[in-house]
Design an enzyme around this catalytic site. Structure first.
Site, mmCIF file in Angstrom:
data_model
loop_
_atom_site.group_PDB
_atom_site.id
_atom_site.type_symbol
_atom_site.label_atom_id
_atom_site.label_comp_id
_atom_site.label_asym_id
_atom_site.label_seq_id
_atom_site.Cartn_x
_atom_site.Cartn_y
_atom_site.Cartn_z
ATOM 1 N N CYS A 235 0.870 -1.177 0.000
ATOM 2 C CA CYS A 235 0.000 0.000 0.000
ATOM 3 C C CYS A 235 0.907 1.228 0.000
ATOM 4 C CB CYS A 235 -0.999 -0.019 1.155
ATOM 5 S SG CYS A 235 -0.309 0.234 2.804
ATOM 6 N N ARG B 48 -3.498 -0.633 4.976
ATOM 7 C CA ARG B 48 -4.009 -1.753 4.184
ATOM 8 C C ARG B 48 -3.051 -2.936 4.109
ATOM 9 N NH1 ARG B 48 -5.436 1.991 -0.870
ATOM 10 N NH2 ARG B 48 -3.647 3.082 0.023
ATOM 11 N N ASP C 250 -8.172 3.582 0.609
ATOM 12 C CA ASP C 250 -7.322 3.909 1.754
ATOM 13 C C ASP C 250 -8.184 4.424 2.914
ATOM 14 O OD1 ASP C 250 -5.324 4.676 3.499
ATOM 15 O OD2 ASP C 250 -4.226 5.870 2.010
#
Length: 165
Positions: A12, A18, A133
């Site tokens: 990420c 994440r 996100d």
């Protein structure tokens, strides 16, 4: 995929939301399936903003609420050399895919790159392959992210079991 232990890397932006979720969740699923000696899991960020930092407290909290321990995570950055030791590189969104493709040096490197949610049949059917996100959001965003990543990890486990059979 390699003949030895398979190496899966989640990616990420900063490696604090994440990708640590994917790392922690898949690691546990792999261990529960008795595949800990055959699959290694890690995570990286495309940026260097958080190197050495713990996962976002909201990531640790949502993992904890679901029985996972994210407290030992420390952020690392993805480098082109990361391809050398990876079998499967799982990007959170298309922006990460673009960054990874730019870092890839060979067709073999490029073939390792996939979106995390490609392994969730529900996400594939819906055409929602990116994991948004949660960093700019609140608890509900982290809960949604967790659900998406866990579903993808369950599908990924099935894929890895097929690969190892």
């Amino acid at each position: 995929m390699s003949a030895g232990a398979l190496h899966v890397i989640f990616v990420c932006s900063g490696n604090i939301c994440r990708s640590p979720m994917g790392d922690v969740i898949l690691t546990r699923l792999i261990e529960d399936a008795g595949l800990g000696d055959r699959v290694r899991v890690a995570s990286r960020g495309t940026g260097d903003w958080h190197i050495g930092e713990r996962a976002d407290p909201r990531t640790i909290d949502v993992l904890d609420r679901h029985g996972y321990d994210g407290s030992t995570h420390r952020a690392c950055q993805f480098a082109a050399s990361t391809f050398d030791d990876a079998d499967l590189i799982l990007a959170s969104d298309r922006g990460h895919v673009r960054v990874l493709l730019q870092a890839a040096r060979t067709d073999e490197d490029r073939a390792k790159i996939h979106l995390v949610r490609e392994f969730d049949p529900v996400a594939v059917a819906a055409g929602t392959l990116e994991t948004d996100d949660p960093w700019f959001g609140g608890d509900a965003d982290f809960a949604r992210c967790f659900d998406e990543v866990e579903a993808a990890c369950r599908g990924l486990l099935a894929h890895l079991e097929e690969q190892l059979a």
